[in-house]
Write a protein that holds these residues in place. Structure first.
Motif, PDB file in Angstrom:
ATOM      1  N   PRO A  70       1.751   4.158  -7.449  1.00  0.00           N
ATOM      2  CA  PRO A  70       3.173   3.833  -7.552  1.00  0.00           C
ATOM      3  C   PRO A  70       3.380   2.324  -7.648  1.00  0.00           C
ATOM      4  O   PRO A  70       2.784   1.551  -6.897  1.00  0.00           O
ATOM      5  CB  PRO A  70       3.758   4.380  -6.243  1.00  0.00           C
ATOM      6  CG  PRO A  70       2.623   4.318  -5.270  1.00  0.00           C
ATOM      7  CD  PRO A  70       1.378   4.583  -6.080  1.00  0.00           C
ATOM      8  N   GLU A 110       4.310  -3.958  -5.580  1.00  0.00           N
ATOM      9  CA  GLU A 110       5.275  -4.767  -6.317  1.00  0.00           C
ATOM     10  C   GLU A 110       4.554  -5.728  -7.250  1.00  0.00           C
ATOM     11  O   GLU A 110       3.647  -6.450  -6.840  1.00  0.00           O
ATOM     12  CB  GLU A 110       6.171  -5.555  -5.351  1.00  0.00           C
ATOM     13  CG  GLU A 110       7.156  -4.678  -4.590  1.00  0.00           C
ATOM     14  CD  GLU A 110       8.238  -5.488  -3.899  1.00  0.00           C
ATOM     15  OE1 GLU A 110       8.169  -6.736  -3.924  1.00  0.00           O
ATOM     16  OE2 GLU A 110       9.168  -4.877  -3.347  1.00  0.00           O
ATOM     17  N   LEU A 137       6.314  -0.950  -8.504  1.00  0.00           N
ATOM     18  CA  LEU A 137       7.674  -1.439  -8.704  1.00  0.00           C
ATOM     19  C   LEU A 137       7.571  -2.758  -9.462  1.00  0.00           C
ATOM     20  O   LEU A 137       7.143  -3.775  -8.925  1.00  0.00           O
ATOM     21  CB  LEU A 137       8.378  -1.648  -7.363  1.00  0.00           C
ATOM     22  CG  LEU A 137       9.865  -1.998  -7.417  1.00  0.00           C
ATOM     23  CD1 LEU A 137      10.673  -0.829  -7.971  1.00  0.00           C
ATOM     24  CD2 LEU A 137      10.377  -2.379  -6.037  1.00  0.00           C
ATOM     25  N   ASP A 169       4.975   3.047  -0.397  1.00  0.00           N
ATOM     26  CA  ASP A 169       6.197   2.375  -0.848  1.00  0.00           C
ATOM     27  C   ASP A 169       6.131   1.875  -2.289  1.00  0.00           C
ATOM     28  O   ASP A 169       7.169   1.623  -2.906  1.00  0.00           O
ATOM     29  CB  ASP A 169       6.508   1.182   0.067  1.00  0.00           C
ATOM     30  CG  ASP A 169       6.720   1.609   1.511  1.00  0.00           C
ATOM     31  OD1 ASP A 169       7.107   2.774   1.730  1.00  0.00           O
ATOM     32  OD2 ASP A 169       6.494   0.786   2.409  1.00  0.00           O
ATOM     33  N   GLY A 170       4.924   1.714  -2.812  1.00  0.00           N
ATOM     34  CA  GLY A 170       4.759   1.187  -4.159  1.00  0.00           C
ATOM     35  C   GLY A 170       4.316  -0.271  -4.144  1.00  0.00           C
ATOM     36  O   GLY A 170       4.810  -1.075  -3.351  1.00  0.00           O
ATOM     37  N   ARG A 194      10.635   1.340 -11.419  1.00  0.00           N
ATOM     38  CA  ARG A 194       9.504   2.075 -10.869  1.00  0.00           C
ATOM     39  C   ARG A 194       8.645   2.627 -12.000  1.00  0.00           C
ATOM     40  O   ARG A 194       9.142   3.029 -13.044  1.00  0.00           O
ATOM     41  CB  ARG A 194       9.977   3.221  -9.974  1.00  0.00           C
ATOM     42  CG  ARG A 194      10.636   2.723  -8.698  1.00  0.00           C
ATOM     43  CD  ARG A 194      10.786   3.818  -7.652  1.00  0.00           C
ATOM     44  NE  ARG A 194      11.288   3.274  -6.412  1.00  0.00           N
ATOM     45  CZ  ARG A 194      10.546   2.713  -5.478  1.00  0.00           C
ATOM     46  NH1 ARG A 194       9.235   2.628  -5.649  1.00  0.00           N
ATOM     47  NH2 ARG A 194      11.073   2.248  -4.366  1.00  0.00           N
ATOM     48  N   GLU A 239      14.573  -4.179 -10.888  1.00  0.00           N
ATOM     49  CA  GLU A 239      13.444  -3.381 -10.416  1.00  0.00           C
ATOM     50  C   GLU A 239      13.293  -2.121 -11.254  1.00  0.00           C
ATOM     51  O   GLU A 239      14.275  -1.443 -11.549  1.00  0.00           O
ATOM     52  CB  GLU A 239      13.637  -2.996  -8.944  1.00  0.00           C
ATOM     53  CG  GLU A 239      13.810  -4.198  -8.014  1.00  0.00           C
ATOM     54  CD  GLU A 239      14.033  -3.777  -6.578  1.00  0.00           C
ATOM     55  OE1 GLU A 239      14.232  -2.556  -6.344  1.00  0.00           O
ATOM     56  OE2 GLU A 239      14.008  -4.641  -5.687  1.00  0.00           O
ATOM     57  N   GLU A 245       5.902  10.895  -5.277  1.00  0.00           N
ATOM     58  CA  GLU A 245       6.230  10.875  -6.701  1.00  0.00           C
ATOM     59  C   GLU A 245       4.996  10.670  -7.574  1.00  0.00           C
ATOM     60  O   GLU A 245       5.032  10.949  -8.768  1.00  0.00           O
ATOM     61  CB  GLU A 245       7.229   9.755  -6.992  1.00  0.00           C
ATOM     62  CG  GLU A 245       8.582   9.959  -6.310  1.00  0.00           C
ATOM     63  CD  GLU A 245       9.546   8.830  -6.595  1.00  0.00           C
ATOM     64  OE1 GLU A 245       9.083   7.758  -7.065  1.00  0.00           O
ATOM     65  OE2 GLU A 245      10.756   9.004  -6.373  1.00  0.00           O
ATOM     66  N   THR A 246       3.907  10.154  -7.003  1.00  0.00           N
ATOM     67  CA  THR A 246       2.697   9.908  -7.790  1.00  0.00           C
ATOM     68  C   THR A 246       1.514  10.624  -7.138  1.00  0.00           C
ATOM     69  O   THR A 246       1.578  11.081  -5.996  1.00  0.00           O
ATOM     70  CB  THR A 246       2.375   8.409  -7.880  1.00  0.00           C
ATOM     71  OG1 THR A 246       1.864   7.946  -6.615  1.00  0.00           O
ATOM     72  CG2 THR A 246       3.606   7.607  -8.266  1.00  0.00           C
ATOM     73  N   ASP A 292       4.494   4.640 -12.770  1.00  0.00           N
ATOM     74  CA  ASP A 292       3.325   5.348 -12.257  1.00  0.00           C
ATOM     75  C   ASP A 292       2.136   4.922 -13.105  1.00  0.00           C
ATOM     76  O   ASP A 292       2.051   5.268 -14.287  1.00  0.00           O
ATOM     77  CB  ASP A 292       3.572   6.860 -12.367  1.00  0.00           C
ATOM     78  CG  ASP A 292       2.404   7.692 -11.849  1.00  0.00           C
ATOM     79  OD1 ASP A 292       1.284   7.154 -11.737  1.00  0.00           O
ATOM     80  OD2 ASP A 292       2.604   8.897 -11.589  1.00  0.00           O
TER      81      ASP A 292
END
Length: 424
Positions: free
Chosen positions: A262, A215, A264, A212-213, A255, A253, A133-134, A257
């Motif tokens: 990525p 956090e 969260l 996974d991103g 999400r 949560e 996604e990023t 960019d």
């Protein structure tokens, strides 16, 4: 082997959809629909007809010879109009041809693996690329798909095979005088691989976070402006805000960019002492998620000390700047851009440490190989047992072969391919 078919593009309305066929009867089935196939790797416009001669669509048709396709089999791709009805009619016509069946999840990619068009790490890279996604997710997946990790593994394996061969040579001439001590050369090969594997393992955490991103938890007392800040970052109302303290009970949560990284964001319950069991549960959960997060943003009151939960790179800001002296306000947007810039700088620094080990499986295989190399080195230098040292080397080689899917991965394949879409 069956010939399989599926829509390779996402279902739904589109300008163009692609239907893919792969297997021994792909050319025969393709010809039955379009009359004649173009030469391999050449596109041609064809009218598609069903077995009754009824026109299904006009499509751009491509054929790929065995050994020169994604799956390694004969492949036909039909680039038709992206109407649900058109695609459904083509799939129905293919389903009526003997020897053809719909593909299962990831079955095209599985055949590419079985036909040595991809190795297991490349399959995993492809899965990550589909989910990317990023920009950093795309770059990382593309490196693995292009064979970056595979090439490293093969190079490490070459060093260990050479080291093992040198030890075996000394064993073959155990009853004779060997003119040269091969131990220095063996250790050089082993140390080269050990250093490379350790680098990959050290960078796994950052690589996993790119997948996974990262956090980022937003923390503070009730009514500190956490939910309002989250809404400002998300640029939409994702969290309920209220003057009533304790409105946020669960972790919310969102999400985001951040320049390709990525992220969260976590909006947490306000930290305070409370007798309300539901709010207390939310606060406990907030503390747990905050401890596990990669980074924390604390909103405090003017004059408050740095929170005890804050770690080195965590950011502490005085909130609600719209009501007086402060650093940030989600309500007016003051300081929000500066916060995002600070967070981005910190995360880009962590991204720079990423390696090509992007999955837990990769890190575990590398750790096992490192353990075997450590045992082999100690056995060779401290005990002088060449037989046992060679056995540890062989075990390290097997762990590397497992990494790229050459041995003992059957149980893993079902889980990997179940996550793919039907047409991939």
């Amino acid at each position: 082997m069956d010939t399989i078919f599926a829509e390779a593009t996402a279902p739904g309305k589109a300008g163009v959809s692609v239907v893919r066929l792969s297997g021994p009867r792909a050319f025969e089935a393709g010809s039955s629909l379009c009359g004649s196939l173009p030469p391999s790797h050449r596109a041609a416009l064809r009218v598609l007809r069903d077995s009754n001669g009824e026109v299904l669509d006009t499509a751009l048709v491509l054929a790929f010879d065995e050994g020169a396709s994604f799956t390694g089999e004969t492949v036909v791709e039909l680039q038709c109009h992206g109407s649900r009805a058109v695609v459904a009619a083509i799939l129905a016509a293919l389903g009526r041809i003997d020897g053809l069946r719909p593909a299962g999840p990831g079955e095209f990619t599985r055949r590419a693996l079985e036909n040595d068009r991809l190795d297991l790490t490349q399959v995993e890279g492809l899965a990550d690329l589909v989910e990317a996604e990023t920009e950093f997710q795309r770059q990382q997946a593309q490196k693995v798909l292009s064979g970056d990790l595979s090439r490293k593994v093969l190079e490490w394996r070459r060093h260990l095979v050479e080291a093992a061969a040198l030890i075996e040579a000394t064993l073959d001439f155990a009853d004779e005088d060997v003119p040269v001590d091969v131990t220095p050369d063996v250790l050089t090969h082993m140390d080269t691989v050990t250093a490379a594997l350790q680098y990959e393992v050290n960078g796994f955490g950052a690589s996993e976070r790119i997948r996974d991103g990262f956090e980022i938890a937003i923390l503070g007392a009730p009514n500190a402006g956490k939910s309002t800040l989250l809404n400002a970052i998300a640029k939409r109302d994702v969290a309920l805000t209220s003057e009533i303290a304790g409105t946020t009970r669960d972790v919310i949560e969102v999400r985001a960019d951040l320049k390709g990284v990525p992220v969260l964001f976590l909006d947490t319950a306000g930290l305070r002492e409370t007798e309300d069991p539901l709010e207390a549960a939310g606060i406990a959960r907030a503390r747990d998620r905050a401890a596990e997060a990669d980074l924390r943003v604390f909103l405090v009151g003017d004059g408050e000390d740095r929170p005890a939960l804050a770690q080195d790179e965590d950011i502490v800001l005085v909130g609600k700047a719209d009501q007086g002296q402060g650093d940030i306000s989600g309500l007016t947007g003051q300081g929000v851009s500066d916060l995002i810039d600070r967070l981005t700088t910190i995360l880009l620094g962590r991204v720079a440490k990423a390696s090509t080990a992007i999955r837990e499986r990769h890190a575990q295989a590398m750790q096992s190989a490192l353990s075997d190399l450590s045992e082999s080195r100690a056995t060779l230098t401290e005990i002088g047992d060449s037989v046992l040292a060679a056995e540890y080397l062989r075990r390290a080689i097997v762990n590397l072969e497992m990494l790229i899917g050459r041995v003992d991965v059957d149980d893993l394949l079902g889980d990997i391919f179940s996550r793919f879409c039907i047409g991939k």
